[in-house]
Motif scaffolding. Structure first.
Motif, PDB file in Angstrom:
ATOM      1  N   THR A 195      41.080   6.634  44.413  1.00 26.54           N
ATOM      2  CA  THR A 195      41.008   7.622  45.526  1.00 26.54           C
ATOM      3  C   THR A 195      42.102   7.464  46.436  1.00 26.54           C
ATOM      4  N   LEU A 196      43.140   8.207  46.946  1.00 28.43           N
ATOM      5  CA  LEU A 196      44.212   8.098  47.573  1.00 28.43           C
ATOM      6  C   LEU A 196      43.885   8.436  49.024  1.00 28.43           C
ATOM      7  N   CYS A 197      43.803   7.548  49.893  1.00 24.04           N
ATOM      8  CA  CYS A 197      43.179   7.444  51.174  1.00 24.04           C
ATOM      9  C   CYS A 197      44.228   6.605  52.040  1.00 24.04           C
ATOM     10  N   GLN A 198      44.258   7.164  53.216  1.00 24.15           N
ATOM     11  CA  GLN A 198      45.178   6.288  54.408  1.00 24.15           C
ATOM     12  C   GLN A 198      44.670   6.424  55.709  1.00 24.15           C
ATOM     13  N   SER A 199      44.384   5.563  56.313  1.00 24.58           N
ATOM     14  CA  SER A 199      44.011   5.322  57.852  1.00 24.58           C
ATOM     15  C   SER A 199      45.159   6.050  58.678  1.00 24.58           C
ATOM     16  N   VAL A 200      44.714   6.995  59.534  1.00 27.48           N
ATOM     17  CA  VAL A 200      45.694   7.280  60.602  1.00 27.48           C
ATOM     18  C   VAL A 200      45.897   6.182  61.793  1.00 27.48           C
ATOM     19  N   PRO A 201      47.241   6.015  62.235  1.00 25.60           N
ATOM     20  CA  PRO A 201      47.403   4.936  62.951  1.00 25.60           C
ATOM     21  C   PRO A 201      47.178   5.032  64.215  1.00 25.60           C
ATOM     22  N   VAL A 202      45.981   5.600  64.742  1.00 26.61           N
ATOM     23  CA  VAL A 202      45.347   5.653  65.999  1.00 26.61           C
ATOM     24  C   VAL A 202      43.812   5.561  65.969  1.00 26.61           C
TER      25      VAL A 202
END
Length: 340
Positions: A283-290
């Motif tokens: 799964t391509l997943c990334q946390s938002v930096p806020v």
């Protein structure tokens, strides 16, 4: 009036008229021909409408579009508001939808309608409601008639609709997701998440039907087709319920997260990796930096522009941050990027 500078005088009058109330503007229009023409300027009435209601849809007047005007829109809407405050009928229909024995948890437009612009003048206009009494009911808007009622199940917690296929989707307190045929109330399929809290998000990709469900345990589950066949599952905020679930206008990105923990961030997920998962890439997943998201929305006019209201380092303060989400393909891997 100066015949050598008619446009200058007209512009001055229009500017002066911006300081008048709508009643004074109507009175001023009776003074003379020049004042009448200035007071009838569409821009003035559009300004008055937007100042009073923020959102206006002049197409709601119906009939011949050539006769539409912002002044007419203002007068008709004021007339309607006055009648409603006095409990009078006239330009609108008021019907009681009686039948539920519990609290209504949601109401969706079904037939011949858009949730943004329901055409209640149509005799076939139908809405569906869900209740803590465990039933879904469909109603004829014009006469308040109950068209069908689903069998009783656990208390319902949420209802959404796929307007194109006229399918109702509900969740209940036991975590059961159910789809219903909007015309007849026939149950099409069900899927159990075993979660007392569910957030529902329905979308279509290349004419393929999908439903992503956020659970109270912090995971999201993606189901395909009206058979509710499971395609993938992903943990996004362990032990905290998923109460933010969005899809981008181009259906390329899913955003999931929670408002319960100020230390956690939203996750941006490539939708294809949920709907058609690959064992090679995962799964391509990334946390938002806020962290500490309180609200989020995709900008409707942009394919992947995400606006987030979140906590700041100063206690009690909030900020608005906007990200453009994109996919960066490298030689050996693919990554999600978010530029603020």
């Amino acid at each position: 009036m100066d015949p050598h500078h008619p446009y200058l005088i007209g512009d001055c009058l229009i500017h002066i008229f911006t300081f008048l109330t709508e009643d004074d503007l109507i009175s001023a229009s009776t003074v003379c021909k020049d004042w009448y023409e200035a007071a009838e300027t569409p821009w003035l009435w559009r300004r008055i409408c937007l100042q009073r209601w923020s959102f206006c849809n002049i197409a709601a007047l119906g009939g011949d579009h050539l006769n539409h005007s912002w002044k007419r829109y203002f007068q008709r809407r004021c007339h309607l508001e006055k009648n409603m405050t006095q409990g009078r009928s006239g330009d609108y229909t008021c019907k009681s939808l009686r039948g539920h024995t519990g609290r209504v948890v949601g109401l969706v437009y079904l037939q011949g309608n858009s949730s943004l612009l329901p055409d209640l003048s149509k005799s076939s206009a139908v809405v569906c409601s869900a209740s803590t009494d465990g039933t879904v009911r469909a109603w004829n808007i014009q006469n308040g008639e109950n068209l069908w009622c689903s069998p009783v199940q656990s208390p319902l917690t949420m209802i959404i609709v796929d307007e194109k296929q006229e399918v109702i989707i509900t969740s209940d307190s036991a975590g059961l997701i159910t789809t219903w045929q909007g015309q007849t109330g026939q149950q099409l399929a069900s899927f159990s998440t075993a979660s007392s809290h569910c957030t529902l998000l329905q979308y279509n990709i290349n004419n393929n039907w999908f439903l992503t469900v956020g659970t109270g345990q912090g995971s999201i589950c993606t189901l395909a087709d009206l058979t509710l066949t499971k395609t993938s599952s992903l943990m996004v905020c362990d032990s905290f319920r998923v109460d933010i679930l969005l899809v981008s206008p181009d259906k390329k990105w899913i955003v999931a997260g929670t408002k319960e923990n100020a230390d956690l961030s939203l996750k941006v997920i490539y939708s294809e990796s949920l709907t058609s998962p690959s064992e090679d890439e995962g799964t391509l997943c990334q946390s938002v930096p806020v962290p500490g998201c309180q609200a989020a929305v995709f900008i409707p006019t942009q394919p992947a522009r995400l606006a987030i209201i979140h906590h700041t380092e100063l206690r009690g303060n909030k900020a608005l941050t906007v990200f453009d989400v994109s996919l960066k393909k490298m030689k050996y891997k693919t990554e999600i990027q978010g530029e603020g």
